[in-house]
Design a protein around this motif. Structure first.
Motif, PDB file in Angstrom:
ATOM      1  N   HIS A 281      -7.979  -0.197  -4.963  1.00 37.29           N
ATOM      2  CA  HIS A 281      -7.069  -0.370  -3.616  1.00 37.29           C
ATOM      3  C   HIS A 281      -5.702  -0.664  -4.205  1.00 37.29           C
ATOM      4  O   HIS A 281      -5.263  -1.688  -4.690  1.00 37.29           O
ATOM      5  CB  HIS A 281      -7.755  -1.307  -2.772  1.00 37.29           C
ATOM      6  N   PRO A 282      -4.830   0.185  -3.764  1.00 37.82           N
ATOM      7  CA  PRO A 282      -3.437  -0.145  -4.065  1.00 37.82           C
ATOM      8  C   PRO A 282      -2.941  -1.487  -3.410  1.00 37.82           C
ATOM      9  O   PRO A 282      -1.865  -1.943  -4.315  1.00 37.82           O
ATOM     10  CB  PRO A 282      -2.700   1.140  -3.418  1.00 37.82           C
TER      11      PRO A 282
ATOM     12  N   PHE B  89       0.880  -1.332  -0.133  1.00 42.47           N
ATOM     13  CA  PHE B  89      -0.164   0.120  -0.030  1.00 42.47           C
ATOM     14  C   PHE B  89       0.791   1.376   0.181  1.00 42.47           C
ATOM     15  O   PHE B  89       0.635   2.198  -0.877  1.00 42.47           O
ATOM     16  CB  PHE B  89      -0.917  -0.271   1.212  1.00 42.47           C
TER      17      PHE B  89
ATOM     18  N   ALA C 186       2.601   6.477  -6.862  1.00 42.00           N
ATOM     19  CA  ALA C 186       1.737   7.214  -7.463  1.00 42.00           C
ATOM     20  C   ALA C 186       2.062   8.669  -7.389  1.00 42.00           C
ATOM     21  O   ALA C 186       1.814   9.600  -8.105  1.00 42.00           O
ATOM     22  CB  ALA C 186       0.243   7.090  -6.853  1.00 42.00           C
TER      23      ALA C 186
ATOM     24  N   TRP D 255       1.091   0.842 -11.222  1.00 39.74           N
ATOM     25  CA  TRP D 255       1.436   2.219 -10.738  1.00 39.74           C
ATOM     26  C   TRP D 255       1.323   3.505 -11.699  1.00 39.74           C
ATOM     27  O   TRP D 255       1.078   4.537 -11.335  1.00 39.74           O
ATOM     28  CB  TRP D 255       2.880   2.165 -10.156  1.00 39.74           C
TER      29      TRP D 255
ATOM     30  N   ALA E 269       2.882   1.702  -3.186  1.00 36.20           N
ATOM     31  CA  ALA E 269       2.198   2.145  -4.415  1.00 36.20           C
ATOM     32  C   ALA E 269       1.942   3.553  -4.288  1.00 36.20           C
ATOM     33  O   ALA E 269       1.757   4.140  -5.428  1.00 36.20           O
ATOM     34  CB  ALA E 269       0.758   1.176  -4.372  1.00 36.20           C
ATOM     35  N   LEU E 270       1.562   4.038  -3.142  1.00 36.18           N
ATOM     36  CA  LEU E 270       1.406   5.609  -3.041  1.00 36.18           C
ATOM     37  C   LEU E 270       2.588   6.223  -3.241  1.00 36.18           C
ATOM     38  O   LEU E 270       2.659   7.249  -3.874  1.00 36.18           O
ATOM     39  CB  LEU E 270       0.678   5.794  -1.452  1.00 36.18           C
TER      40      LEU E 270
ATOM     41  N   ARG F 195      -2.303   4.476 -11.724  1.00 36.14           N
ATOM     42  CA  ARG F 195      -2.608   5.469 -10.641  1.00 36.14           C
ATOM     43  C   ARG F 195      -1.852   6.828 -10.518  1.00 36.14           C
ATOM     44  O   ARG F 195      -2.527   7.561 -10.151  1.00 36.14           O
ATOM     45  CB  ARG F 195      -1.944   4.666  -9.171  1.00 36.14           C
TER      46      ARG F 195
ATOM     47  N   ASN G 290      -2.970  -4.733  -6.299  1.00 35.82           N
ATOM     48  CA  ASN G 290      -2.070  -4.657  -7.480  1.00 35.82           C
ATOM     49  C   ASN G 290      -3.240  -5.094  -8.648  1.00 35.82           C
ATOM     50  O   ASN G 290      -2.707  -5.743  -9.701  1.00 35.82           O
ATOM     51  CB  ASN G 290      -1.236  -5.989  -7.297  1.00 35.82           C
TER      52      ASN G 290
ATOM     53  N   LEU H  65      -9.050   5.906  -3.131  1.00 38.11           N
ATOM     54  CA  LEU H  65      -8.101   4.540  -3.037  1.00 38.11           C
ATOM     55  C   LEU H  65      -8.989   3.560  -2.741  1.00 38.11           C
ATOM     56  O   LEU H  65      -9.186   2.913  -1.531  1.00 38.11           O
ATOM     57  CB  LEU H  65      -7.135   4.711  -1.833  1.00 38.11           C
TER      58      LEU H  65
END
Length: 244
Positions: free
Chosen positions: A219-220, A90, A97, A227, A93-94, A230, A223, A162
């Motif tokens: 939702h990150p 999570f 992004a 990326w 991933a952010l 996002r 998957n 998200l």
């Protein structure tokens, strides 16, 4: 990264409002995280990342003394240039992004986190494990708290939601028919066994004193979106907000 806008901060400060001294009502059980440069934003826009819910350790209390600092304690470290190999998907991933980079430099990621805010929709712990989901009633009630208390204080102009469940159970906002939707071009290219939603409409989310444009990504942690998608979703919102 020619197809993804780089982070080019432009100061748009909001004078006279000190979030650290703001008197939050008790309905805001989890104070949002905001970076030191949140009012400056990214590309002229104040950005809120809206997640679903928090999880707690067994035996942890639901008292305000526990919940109030919880979000800030979790995310404050993201604004520091220290990343760990055991960081969950999570958070990674952010980072990607926000920086538009699949393997972002820790300092670049930290600098980006200084310019955004984060809140969860639910104002209650979901449980102690990631597979324990918040009740729909908690997400719906959290939407009212978000619009009535959190948004008028943070005054975001862009909200990236998200998770599809969070988007579906956010009981506020309206579709902006005149704005081009975000198209997640890679979501079915790499996940071809089932069809995921590619078209993500842009909605406006009004609150006392302002309005934000918002859309959603899967939702990150799952998957499903790449990326790149996002990052593109976030910058699509920024571009549309700048074009208002």
């Amino acid at each position: 990264m020619s197809e993804i806008a780089s982070v080019r901060p432009r100061s748009v400060g909001w004078p006279g409002l000190n979030l650290d001294e703001h008197q939050w009502p008790d309905t805001v059980r989890f104070l949002p995280y905001w970076g030191d440069l949140y009012w400056d934003g990214i590309d002229g826009q104040r950005i809120l990342l809206l997640g679903e819910s928090h999880y707690r350790k067994e035996g942890m209390s639901d008292s305000l003394e526990v919940t109030r600092p919880f979000t800030r304690d979790v995310f404050r470290g993201m604004a520091e240039p220290i990343r760990h190999t055991d960081d969950g998907p999570f958070f990674k991933a952010l980072d990607s992004a926000l920086t538009a980079d699949g393997k972002p430099d820790a300092q670049d990621a930290a600098d980006a986190w200084k310019r955004v805010a984060f809140a969860n929709l639910s104002q209650a712990f979901a449980g102690s494990q990631a597979n324990q989901r918040p009740r729909n009633e908690e997400l719906l009630a959290g939407g009212d708290v978000l619009v009535e208390e959190i948004l008028p204080t943070l005054k975001p102009t862009v909200v990236l939601v998200l998770g599809q469940t969070t988007w579906r159970l956010l009981p506020h906002g309206k579709r902006e028919e005149g704005l081009p939707p975000f198209l997640a071009r890679d979501v079915n290219r790499l996940n071809g066994r089932r069809r995921y939603i590619e078209r993500r409409d842009i909605w406006s989310l009004d609150y006392t004193g302002g309005s934000a444009l918002m859309t959603w990504v899967y939702h990150p942690s799952w998957n499903i979106d790449t990326w790149q998608d996002r990052a593109l979703a976030l910058h699509h919102l920024i571009d549309q907000a700048n074009g208002r």
